[in-house]
Design an enzyme around this catalytic site. Structure first.
Site, PDB file in Angstrom:
ATOM      1  N   CYS A 255       0.818  -1.215   0.000  1.00  0.00           N
ATOM      2  CA  CYS A 255       0.000   0.000   0.000  1.00  0.00           C
ATOM      3  C   CYS A 255       0.855   1.270   0.000  1.00  0.00           C
ATOM      4  O   CYS A 255       2.065   1.232   0.165  1.00  0.00           O
ATOM      5  CB  CYS A 255      -0.941  -0.011   1.196  1.00  0.00           C
ATOM      6  SG  CYS A 255      -0.073   0.162   2.773  1.00  0.00           S
TER       7      CYS A 255
ATOM      8  N   ALA B 289       2.948   1.901   3.048  1.00  0.00           N
ATOM      9  CA  ALA B 289       4.166   1.087   3.055  1.00  0.00           C
ATOM     10  C   ALA B 289       5.272   1.774   2.256  1.00  0.00           C
ATOM     11  O   ALA B 289       6.435   1.804   2.672  1.00  0.00           O
ATOM     12  CB  ALA B 289       3.889  -0.304   2.484  1.00  0.00           C
TER      13      ALA B 289
ATOM     14  N   ARG C 230      11.836  -5.077   6.583  1.00  0.00           N
ATOM     15  CA  ARG C 230      12.516  -4.788   5.319  1.00  0.00           C
ATOM     16  C   ARG C 230      14.028  -4.967   5.422  1.00  0.00           C
ATOM     17  O   ARG C 230      14.728  -4.913   4.445  1.00  0.00           O
ATOM     18  CB  ARG C 230      12.145  -3.362   4.898  1.00  0.00           C
ATOM     19  CG  ARG C 230      12.582  -2.982   3.509  1.00  0.00           C
ATOM     20  CD  ARG C 230      11.783  -1.779   3.056  1.00  0.00           C
ATOM     21  NE  ARG C 230      12.337  -1.102   1.922  1.00  0.00           N
ATOM     22  CZ  ARG C 230      12.981   0.059   1.968  1.00  0.00           C
ATOM     23  NH1 ARG C 230      13.173   0.661   3.141  1.00  0.00           N
ATOM     24  NH2 ARG C 230      13.430   0.625   0.882  1.00  0.00           N
TER      25      ARG C 230
ATOM     26  N   HIS D  97       5.852   6.612  -2.349  1.00  0.00           N
ATOM     27  CA  HIS D  97       7.182   7.155  -2.664  1.00  0.00           C
ATOM     28  C   HIS D  97       7.047   8.629  -3.022  1.00  0.00           C
ATOM     29  O   HIS D  97       7.786   9.480  -2.516  1.00  0.00           O
ATOM     30  CB  HIS D  97       7.803   6.459  -3.886  1.00  0.00           C
ATOM     31  CG  HIS D  97       7.980   4.985  -3.747  1.00  0.00           C
ATOM     32  ND1 HIS D  97       7.875   4.145  -4.820  1.00  0.00           N
ATOM     33  CD2 HIS D  97       8.272   4.212  -2.675  1.00  0.00           C
ATOM     34  CE1 HIS D  97       8.100   2.902  -4.416  1.00  0.00           C
ATOM     35  NE2 HIS D  97       8.337   2.913  -3.128  1.00  0.00           N
TER      36      HIS D  97
HETATM   37 FE1  CFM Z   1      13.169   0.825  -5.125  1.00  0.00          FE
HETATM   38 FE2  CFM Z   1      12.674  -1.551  -5.301  1.00  0.00          FE
HETATM   39 FE3  CFM Z   1      11.158   0.105  -3.852  1.00  0.00          FE
HETATM   40 FE4  CFM Z   1      13.683  -0.526  -3.082  1.00  0.00          FE
HETATM   41 FE5  CFM Z   1      12.665  -2.550  -1.497  1.00  0.00          FE
HETATM   42 FE6  CFM Z   1      11.698  -3.555  -3.761  1.00  0.00          FE
HETATM   43 FE7  CFM Z   1      10.147  -1.930  -2.331  1.00  0.00          FE
HETATM   44 MO1  CFM Z   1      10.728  -4.302  -1.491  1.00  0.00          MO
HETATM   45  S1  CFM Z   1      14.577  -0.836  -4.928  1.00  0.00           S
HETATM   46  S2  CFM Z   1      12.626   1.305  -3.083  1.00  0.00           S
HETATM   47  S3  CFM Z   1      14.476  -1.387  -1.261  1.00  0.00           S
HETATM   48  S4  CFM Z   1      11.363  -0.061  -5.928  1.00  0.00           S
HETATM   49  S5  CFM Z   1      12.821  -4.486  -2.235  1.00  0.00           S
HETATM   50  S6  CFM Z   1      12.464  -3.567  -5.898  1.00  0.00           S
HETATM   51  S7  CFM Z   1       9.638  -3.632  -3.379  1.00  0.00           S
HETATM   52  S8  CFM Z   1      10.895  -2.300  -0.435  1.00  0.00           S
HETATM   53  S9  CFM Z   1       9.250  -0.026  -2.756  1.00  0.00           S
HETATM   54  C1  HCA Z   2       6.828  -3.251   1.043  1.00  0.00           C
HETATM   55  C2  HCA Z   2       8.126  -3.772   1.572  1.00  0.00           C
HETATM   56  C3  HCA Z   2       8.683  -4.927   0.802  1.00  0.00           C
HETATM   57  C4  HCA Z   2       7.900  -6.195   1.003  1.00  0.00           C
HETATM   58  C5  HCA Z   2       8.689  -7.397   0.651  1.00  0.00           C
HETATM   59  C6  HCA Z   2       7.998  -8.679   0.382  1.00  0.00           C
HETATM   60  C7  HCA Z   2      10.136  -5.113   1.317  1.00  0.00           C
HETATM   61  O1  HCA Z   2       6.560  -3.322  -0.157  1.00  0.00           O
HETATM   62  O2  HCA Z   2       6.084  -2.744   1.837  1.00  0.00           O
HETATM   63  O3  HCA Z   2       6.886  -8.721  -0.178  1.00  0.00           O
HETATM   64  O4  HCA Z   2       8.631  -9.687   0.695  1.00  0.00           O
HETATM   65  O5  HCA Z   2      11.041  -5.071   0.525  1.00  0.00           O
HETATM   66  O6  HCA Z   2      10.294  -5.309   2.512  1.00  0.00           O
HETATM   67  O7  HCA Z   2       8.741  -4.620  -0.568  1.00  0.00           O
END
Ligand code: CFM
Ligand code: HCA
Length: 528
Positions: A51, A54, A85, A183
């Protein structure tokens, strides 16, 4: 792959099949292909997505250690964001680190009915008394928007009362179609409330920020090691191993490096508008990518000593990398992988797999936009729908006093020499012809993909892990790294090679049968 696509789509009701089809592309890098992305998931489909809250609280602000990230909402939203995370941090002696706490207003029925602003103010006062932080961020969860609590008004009032920096985020879970909206909201508020608050005298010759690196499994530590040795001063990372203080003077940098384009391109753009700081995309996932990115930084600063130092580091580190690769590659070469992750790693990790001779047959992002697939040149053609219009687009103007005309000139000179700035080529142009690209993949599609390709490695997150393993395929989490890492930089590449040798070298998952295959708990059939 087009037959597989048809087979997947055949199971859906017509309208849904039509929608899902637009999110699938049989890749052809020699053509301009369009993919549908960043739209609502169809209700009833088991998505990988999370979401908006998150993306805002967990992803962008979560890794900053000296701000209290106070969640206004029911306790569950905090519990499920409590360092799962694996974003690490390394506070200096005596420095604040609040990351191991989960701060929440713990909203109850009564607050939902009569409003939660008073409870939020009390929570801020309590946090001040207990921790005396430099800054507090307030994060709105779904009920906050529904009942109309004004977190921004509370933030203003409490800023006045406490004298510290307090600001709110309207990042209710439903605010956008995924984490991605979070983001953007986080970028806006950090830019408005933090960046530029303080100056700092120049210490080094080469000052940079690293954007979109979140220190998962210690990735940022490895990159900090390389920058430090090269004599490149990292002012601030957004936001791995970071402090609010470092973000406050980040506008004094000469260059912004963007690692995860999806989560942080907004701040890079806004910093360029306001302060004239140029940015370019880097990738520190893979040894070649790391070498290339470091060399590009050296090229930008155009300094003989720096260039020599970077070359020395690359030569030394690559020798170590090559030795491990040579030992591992015979066992990994020719294997097939697929990866469905977030908004950048599904692309970045393909480079690391390429180094091992592993082919990515299918990949996709959970919540990326078309530019992350097709490249930034498509941005002007992206349709703005009601869901994206919902997110504030802030207007940034030039800071007459601090704007760096010298950096604008520098960028122009380097562009004339062929250096690329402000660009991201996207995932699809860099994937093989006929690989299958799928946006916001779901569990039904995942099962069909596995049945069709029989991959040796599936990369995704915790929600996919056990389903995939029960199908006999090893799953590597590319979010949390499954307790491993770092995987960034040279040391990271070595760690990843060794991990892949281990995971690809075992048939264990093929040997275990899911228990319900021999002893089903329930047996039945259903009809549409
Ligand atoms: Fe960028 Fe990502 Fe993301 Fe990320 Fe992550 Fe991710 Fe995420 Mo999980 S590099 S910031 S550190 S888009 S692993 S592939 S999904 S938390 S929002
Ligand atoms: C997020 C965090 C997440 C979830 C990872 C997962 C992460 O999207 O809120 O589904 O295992 O990297 O911790 O992307």
């Amino acid at each position: 792959p087009s037959e597989l696509m048809d087979e997947i789509l055949a199971k859906y009701p017509t309208k849904i099949a039509k929608k899902r089809k637009k999110g699938m592309v049989v890749n052809d890098p020699s053509e301009e292909q369009e993919i549908q992305a960043n739209i609502r998931t169809i209700p009833g489909i088991i998505t990988q997505r999370g979401c908006t809250y998150a993306g805002c609280k967990g992803v962008v602000l979560g890794p900053t250690r000296d701000i209290i990230n106070l969640v206004h909402g029911p306790i569950g939203c905090s519990f499920y964001a409590w360092l799962t995370r694996r974003n690490q941090t390394r506070p200096a002696e005596g420095e604040d680190n609040f990351m191991m706490y989960a701060f929440s207003t713990d909203m109850q029925d009564e607050n939902i009915v009569f409003g939660g602003e008073a409870k939020l103010k009390d929570a801020i006062r309590e946090a001040m008394e207990l921790f005396n932080p430099k800054a507090i961020g307030i994060f709105s969860t779904c009920p906050v928007g529904l009942i109309g609590d004004d977190v921004h008004a509370v933030a203003r009032e409490m800023k006045e009362e406490t004298g510290i920096n307090i600001f709110g985020f309207s990042c209710e879970g439903y605010r956008g179609v995924s984490q991605s909206a979070g983001h953007h909201i986080a970028n806006n508020q950090v830019f408005k409330n933090v960046v530029g608050l303080n100056d700092r005298d120049r210490k080094g010759k080469f000052q940079i920020n690293l954007l979109g690196e979140y220190n998962i499994g210690g990735d940022a530590f490895e990159l900090e090691r390389l920058f430090e040795e090269a004599g490149i001063e990292l002012l601030s990372t957004f936001s791995g191993n970071s402090t609010i203080k470092s973000m406050e003077y980040s506008h004094t940098a000469d260059l912004n490096l963007v690692m995860c384009h999806r989560s942080i391109n907004y701040i890079a753009e806004m910093m360029e508008e306001k302060y004239g700081i140029p940015w370019f995309k880097v990738n520190f996932i893979s040894a070649e990518g790391t070498a290339k990115s470091l060399r590009k930084v050296a090229e930008f600063f155009d300094d003989a000593e720096l260039t020599a130092k970077v070359e020395e580091i690359v030569a030394r580190e690559m020798a170590k990398v090559e030795a491990v690769k040579a030992a591992v590659k015979p066992k990994t070469e020719g294997k097939l992988a697929m990866m469905f992750v977030g908004g950048s790693r599904a692309h970045h990790y393909q480079d690391l797999f390429n180094e091992l001779g592993v082919t990515t047959v299918s990949a996709g992002y959970e919540f990326a936009h078309r530019d992350d697939y097709e490249g930034r040149h498509v941005i002007p053609n992206i349709k703005i729908d009601a869901d994206s219009r919902n997110i504030e687009e802030i207007t940034v103007t030039k800071d007459e006093e601090l704007f760096r005309d010298d950096l604008v000139a520098k960028k122009k000179a380097m562009e004339e020499k062929g250096m690329e700035f402000s660009d991201y080529v996207g995932m699809m142009p860099e994937m093989k012809k006929n690989s299958l690209v799928i946006d916001d993949v779901n569990h039904w599609e995942t099962e069909k993909l596995i049945e069709f390709y029989k991959p040796d490695m599936f990369c995704a997150g915790i929600k996919e892990k056990y389903v995939v393993q029960k199908l006999g395929v090893p799953l590597k989490q590319l979010h949390s790294y499954d307790y491993g890492g770092p995987y960034a930089g040279f040391e990271g590449a070595i760690n990843f090679y060794v991990e892949m040798e281990r995971m690809l070298g075992t048939d264990i998952w093929k040997m275990v049968d899911a228990p319900w295959k021999s002893e089903p708990e329930i047996v039945g059939s259903f009809a549409f």
